[in-house]
Design a protein around this motif. Structure first.
Motif, PDB file in Angstrom:
ATOM      1  N   PRO A  95      45.194  53.295  34.441  1.00 10.10           N
ATOM      2  CA  PRO A  95      45.309  52.298  35.511  1.00 10.10           C
ATOM      3  C   PRO A  95      45.871  50.998  34.948  1.00 10.10           C
ATOM      4  O   PRO A  95      45.747  50.711  33.766  1.00 10.10           O
ATOM      5  CB  PRO A  95      43.853  52.102  35.977  1.00 10.10           C
ATOM      6  N   ARG A 143      46.449  47.257  33.757  1.00  3.15           N
ATOM      7  CA  ARG A 143      45.539  46.312  33.142  1.00  3.15           C
ATOM      8  C   ARG A 143      45.991  44.902  33.489  1.00  3.15           C
ATOM      9  O   ARG A 143      47.122  44.673  33.889  1.00  3.15           O
ATOM     10  CB  ARG A 143      45.520  46.499  31.617  1.00  3.15           C
ATOM     11  N   ARG A 165      35.639  41.670  43.746  1.00  2.00           N
ATOM     12  CA  ARG A 165      36.283  42.858  44.316  1.00  2.00           C
ATOM     13  C   ARG A 165      37.648  42.504  44.917  1.00  2.00           C
ATOM     14  O   ARG A 165      38.616  43.212  44.716  1.00  2.00           O
ATOM     15  CB  ARG A 165      35.380  43.496  45.370  1.00  2.00           C
ATOM     16  N   ALA A 187      40.016  41.881  42.113  1.00  2.00           N
ATOM     17  CA  ALA A 187      40.428  43.135  41.491  1.00  2.00           C
ATOM     18  C   ALA A 187      41.478  43.841  42.338  1.00  2.00           C
ATOM     19  O   ALA A 187      42.469  44.369  41.814  1.00  2.00           O
ATOM     20  CB  ALA A 187      39.213  44.032  41.277  1.00  2.00           C
ATOM     21  N   ASP A 188      41.295  43.847  43.642  1.00  2.00           N
ATOM     22  CA  ASP A 188      42.263  44.473  44.542  1.00  2.00           C
ATOM     23  C   ASP A 188      43.618  43.779  44.440  1.00  2.00           C
ATOM     24  O   ASP A 188      44.665  44.434  44.445  1.00  2.00           O
ATOM     25  CB  ASP A 188      41.760  44.414  45.989  1.00  2.00           C
ATOM     26  N   VAL A 209      43.461  46.463  39.874  1.00  2.00           N
ATOM     27  CA  VAL A 209      42.624  47.004  38.808  1.00  2.00           C
ATOM     28  C   VAL A 209      41.231  47.293  39.365  1.00  2.00           C
ATOM     29  O   VAL A 209      40.899  46.918  40.487  1.00  2.00           O
ATOM     30  CB  VAL A 209      42.512  46.022  37.618  1.00  2.00           C
ATOM     31  N   GLN A 210      40.436  47.953  38.558  1.00  2.00           N
ATOM     32  CA  GLN A 210      39.048  48.193  38.910  1.00  2.00           C
ATOM     33  C   GLN A 210      38.238  46.920  38.651  1.00  2.00           C
ATOM     34  O   GLN A 210      38.550  46.145  37.748  1.00  2.00           O
ATOM     35  CB  GLN A 210      38.472  49.346  38.089  1.00  2.00           C
ATOM     36  N   ALA A 211      37.198  46.704  39.450  1.00  5.98           N
ATOM     37  CA  ALA A 211      36.375  45.512  39.280  1.00  5.98           C
ATOM     38  C   ALA A 211      35.787  45.440  37.872  1.00  5.98           C
ATOM     39  O   ALA A 211      35.630  44.363  37.304  1.00  5.98           O
ATOM     40  CB  ALA A 211      35.253  45.488  40.323  1.00  5.98           C
ATOM     41  N   GLY A 212      35.492  46.614  37.290  1.00  7.92           N
ATOM     42  CA  GLY A 212      34.939  46.634  35.943  1.00  7.92           C
ATOM     43  C   GLY A 212      35.863  46.013  34.920  1.00  7.92           C
ATOM     44  O   GLY A 212      35.411  45.468  33.909  1.00  7.92           O
ATOM     45  N   THR A 213      37.168  46.087  35.164  1.00  7.27           N
ATOM     46  CA  THR A 213      38.135  45.474  34.250  1.00  7.27           C
ATOM     47  C   THR A 213      37.922  43.968  34.188  1.00  7.27           C
ATOM     48  O   THR A 213      37.991  43.360  33.115  1.00  7.27           O
ATOM     49  CB  THR A 213      39.573  45.769  34.714  1.00  7.27           C
TER      50      THR A 213
END
Length: 216
Positions: free
Chosen positions: A13, A15, A40, A43-44, A48-52
Motif C-alpha cells: 500500500p 506510504r 481516519r 488517512a483516507d 493509507v491505512q490509519a495505522g500508518t
C-alpha cells in the motif's frame, strides 16, 4: 490445456512520509476545520491505512503539535529588519498572529502545544533575545515572551471564533445588545458598539502596546 492466468501483483500500500502527513493535515484543516479533522479522514486523504499515521503520530495531540510547528515556519524572521529591539518584539508578535490567522482554527491547533522543532524554538529564542537586547532582564524577558504568546493565541482564538461561519453568532450578538438595552448596564450601553466591534487589529495592537509598555 488450461490457459495460464498471471497472478495480479499485490504490491505494498502507498506510504506517506511525516512531512506529507503534516502538509495534508493542514490542507484538510482549511477544508473541514479542526473538529472534523480525524486520523481516519487524514488517512483516507493520503490513501493509507490509519495505522500508518500512528507510526508517525501516536496520538492526535502529537499530530497537532507537528502542525503547530509547521505553522510557525518563518515566524522568527518577522522582525529581522526592525530598527530597534522593541520594534523587533512587536514585529515578532504580529508575525505570530499572522501565522495563526493563516490557518482555519489556527489558534485552536496551536494552543497548548509544546513543539520542540526549530520553528517554534527559533521563534521563542529570537523573541526572548529581542527583549534582552531591549534591556529586559532574563526572567522578565521569559515572562513577557510567554505573555505575548498567550495573549496572541487567545486573541486569535476569539478573533477566529467571531469571524467564523457559525450562523448562531449574529443571533448571539443581537441577544447581547438586547440584554444590555433592557438591563441597567450604563457603561455597557454607552460602549456596546465597541464591545462587539470587529476591528481586531486595532484591539490587538492596543493589547500588545499595553503588554510591552515596560520594554524600552
Amino acid at each position: 490445456m488450461a490457459e495460464h492466468t498471471a497472478a495480479r501483483p499485490r504490491g505494498r500500500p502507498p506510504r506517506a512520509d511525516r512531512e506529507q502527513v503534516v502538509h495534508t493535515a493542514l490542507r484538510l484543516l482549511g477544508e473541514v476545520g479542526l473538529d472534523a479533522l480525524t486520523m481516519r479522514r487524514l488517512a483516507d486523504a493520503l490513501g493509507v491505512q490509519a495505522g500508518t499515521l500512528y507510526g508517525y503520530f501516536p496520538t492526535k495531540r502529537a499530530l497537532l503539535t507537528a502542525m503547530a510547528e509547521a505553522m510557525m515556519s518563518g515566524c522568527q524572521d518577522a522582525g529581522e529588519n526592525a530598527a530597534t529591539p522593541r520594534e523587533q518584539v512587536l514585529a515578532l508578535a504580529r508575525g505570530l498572529r499572522t501565522a495563526l490567522l493563516a490557518h482555519r482554527d489556527g489558534a485552536r491547533v496551536y494552543a497548548g502545544t509544546h513543539a520542540v522543532g526549530p520553528n517554534t524554538l527559533g521563534f521563542s529564542d529570537t523573541l526572548i533575545g529581542a527583549l534582552r537586547q531591549a534591556g529586559v532582564d532574563a526572567a522578565a524577558a521569559v515572562q513577557t515572551a510567554l505573555l505575548i504568546v498567550h495573549f496572541t493565541t487567545g486573541h486569535v482564538l476569539e478573533e477566529q471564533a467571531a469571524t467564523g461561519a457559525d450562523p448562531e453568532l449574529l443571533t448571539e450578538i443581537d441577544d447581547l445588545h438586547q440584554a444590555i438595552a433592557q438591563g441597567e448596564y450604563p457603561q455597557l450601553a454607552e460602549t456596546h458598539k465597541e464591545l462587539t466591534g470587529t476591528d481586531f487589529t486595532q484591539l490587538y495592537e492596543r493589547g500588545l502596546q499595553l503588554l510591552t509598555s515596560d520594554v524600552p
